[in-house]
Design a protein around this motif. Structure first.
Motif: not given
Length: 633
Positions: A381-404
């Motif tokens: 269920l819960h993420f370890r370091r590799l997934a935490l990093t990917l999780h954060g990077k994907m959020w950054a990508d989506y936020v970056g695109r949506a916010m211009g």
């Protein structure tokens, strides 16, 4: 005032107790980050201040200045002007990555009498995070923390210490801030987003582990899954956090100093299995309804109408199910939640409604307990370091695109943030090359998430192993699929690729045991058309999304359009005419809300709805909502 009331308001100090030259102000806390108004590093924030005690009437003028690091005046932000008791003081400033301080001085005529030097603060992007454990920093601490743990200009609100502090790991669970310290996706998020924006990123995290969306509703009276005590997360967490970031102005407007709400939740709704209370058939619509109600209630209560960015998050491994008999419904329950999370961002918000934006798909990183610890989710269920990093990077990508916020020039995986996950990239590439799907078609059904989770559960450690396994197992299955056969027939039979609707239509026929010869015969019908007929035929396919058996070349409407085209009416004008038809509106609504074309019976039923209520023709969101509410959508 935006003084972080969730973490305690500044105490008012009697003026008489202060030195003659000092005063307290409310509105800036040490290390606080204020939301900039714009997308450039130089975009300023508007910041509001008020005295913590009454100002003597004789001190009727004030000024605000920006200070140098050494404490001198760098420049004047607000020139000397009249002070109106009770009115908020206001200034605008951009800080870049640096922390800055300001001075507020009150004057008796031209003589300075009172002074307040602010603590250091900065201007950047602030995000309110809500949801359950994978948003609440319940990750493991194995591996190297994300780089943001050493970038002291990224900040977080700490409700235990009632302060703003550097965003670092190990980080307290947002669930119960003094309970434990753990790994978080938000350090990687801040680091990746900050690399795009060149400004500080701040997180105000009110997520709570183990919660379903209903626990966040204003009327919630559910028992806390961790403590058993009754709780209301709307009142105890979400609203106080929103109000702490909001300033109510004299004209009745509310200035909210954050960019968006980042919502990462859904595992609890899929796992709790609505079969228990008979609501399983409505899981999809109930989740979307509850999330809409939550966002709307938050806006009404706080005045903050910022968009909500919604992740696709529903996955839990089988061993988390309390009753083994529920495991058979796992996939269906998770897909219902994912459908709701995916539908809300497709809606065009009506005036006054909250806008929903698409967030990352963290279900791509499936995992399980055992086998020495899965690389993504060692407990399933819960993420370890590799997934935490990917999780954060994907959020950054989506936020970056949506916010211009433009990505770096060399940003990888520009086509799809999901490709940051190597299993997802392997599956994406196969869908694109073997099945020749367009990007929007890859994400249109459950195939992409199914095969990505399959690969993730193999727990392969290198990208080479992942690619090899995908080509050895998944590629042959794709090449033996109905979809592959249909797509391969079209170039040979009619010298063009099929539309997505044609693929879906003929795959359905083959799945219903139609013969391949019969399907190929239907595809080849267009070879017998005149050039004018074929032009209109292709418009029916590409604009109205019909398949060949759904086009009657003897129909008066079709004949009329062919004649108009022969008479000089351009194809673009015919396409525009088709796009204005009820059929086009209905089919578009079905694709948005049901991810499929309507049956002929459904098409006829909705044509009757539009005839009975003509306002639906100009309200695509309401029409899609009617489709969404269908039991079979």
């Amino acid at each position: 005032m935006a003084c972080l009331a969730l973490f305690g308001a500044a105490a008012a100090t009697p003026l008489a107790a202060l030195a003659q030259s000092s005063i307290d102000m409310v509105g800036i806390q040490a290390n606080q980050v204020f939301q900039r108004q714009g997308a450039t590093p130089g975009a300023p924030a508007t910041i509001y201040l008020k005295p913590a005690q009454a100002i003597p009437a004789a001190y009727s003028r004030y000024a605000i200045s920006l200070l140098t690091p050494a404490g001198g005046v760098e420049r004047v932000l607000v020139p000397l002007q009249s002070y109106v008791p009770g009115k908020l003081l206001e200034f605008s400033l951009a800080t870049g990555k640096a922390q800055r301080r300001v001075r507020v001085a009150f004057f008796d005529g031209s003589t300075e009498r009172l002074r307040w030097d602010s603590p250091p603060f900065s201007v950047g992007d602030v995000f309110l995070v809500a949801g359950q454990s994978n948003a609440a920093s319940h990750g493991t601490l194995d591996g190297t923390p994300a780089a943001a743990d050493v970038n002291s200009f990224h900040m977080m609100a700490d409700p235990v210490r009632r302060t703003w502090a550097p965003l670092r790991e190990p980080m307290a669970f947002a669930t119960a801030w003094d309970l434990a310290r753990s790994g978080s996706p938000w350090t990687a998020f801040a680091d990746a987003l900050g690399a795009r924006t060149d400004v500080p990123v701040a997180i105000v995290n009110v997520a709570r582990g183990g919660t379903a969306v209903r626990y966040w509703l204003p009327a919630a009276k559910d028992a806390d899954p961790l403590t058993g005590q009754q709780m209301n997360l709307f009142e105890s967490r979400l609203v106080p956090a929103g109000e702490s970031l909001a300033t109510r102005l004299a004209n009745g407007e509310v200035h909210c100093s954050f960019k968006a709400v980042l919502w990462h939740q859904g595992e609890g709704d899929a796992l709790s299995n609505p079969l228990v209370d008979g609501q399983y058939p409505h899981l999809r619509t109930n989740y979307a309804r509850d999330l809409q109600q939550l966002a709307s209630a938050f806006k009404r209560r706080t005045g903050c109408g910022q968009p909500w960015m919604v992740a696709r998050a529903s996955y839990t491994n089988e061993h988390w199910y309390a009753k083994p008999e529920y495991v058979q419904y796992k996939w269906a329950a998770e897909q219902a939640i994912r459908r709701a999370q995916g539908y809300l961002p497709t809606r065009s918000a009506a005036p006054g409604e909250i806008s929903f934006l698409r967030g990352p798909d963290t279900d791509l990183m499936a995992g399980y307990m055992g086998d020495g610890g899965h690389k993504y989710r060692p407990d399933g269920l819960h993420f370890r370091r590799l997934a935490l990093t990917l999780h954060g990077k994907m959020w950054a990508d989506y936020v970056g695109r949506a916010m211009g916020y433009n990505p770096p020039a060399a940003a990888p995986n520009a086509a799809a943030p999901e490709n940051l996950v190597p299993e997802a990239k392997a599956v994406w590439d196969l869908f694109a090359t073997v099945l020749q799907r367009a990007p929007e078609d890859i994400l249109a059904d459950g195939g992409f998430i199914y095969w990505t989770q399959y690969l993730a559960l193999q727990n392969l450690r290198s990208e080479a192993e992942i690619q090899a396994h995908a080509h050895a197992v998944i590629k042959p299955l794709m090449q033996n699929s109905h979809e592959y056969r249909v797509r391969s027939w079209f170039p040979r039979l009619v010298n063009r690729p099929p539309s997505a609707s044609e693929v879906a239509y003929y795959v359905k026929q083959l799945s219903a045991k139609a013969s391949e010869a019969a399907v190929r015969s239907q595809v080849a019908v267009e070879n017998n058309l005149t050039p004018a007929q074929k032009q209109v035929w292709l418009l029916f396919i590409n604009t109205l999304h019909r398949a060949a058996p759904e086009i009657d070349i003897q129909d008066p409407g079709f004949v009329s359009l062919v004649a108009a085209h022969q008479g000089g009416k351009p194809a673009s004008a015919i396409a525009a005419e088709l796009q204005g038809s009820d059929e086009y509106k209905i089919r578009s609504a079905f694709m948005k809300a049901a991810l499929r074309q309507p049956s002929l019976a459904e098409l006829a039923a909705f044509q009757q709805k539009l005839a009975a209520d003509p306002s639906l023709r100009s309200n695509a969101t309401r029409l899609a909502d009617l489709v969404w509410a269908l039991p079979g959508a």
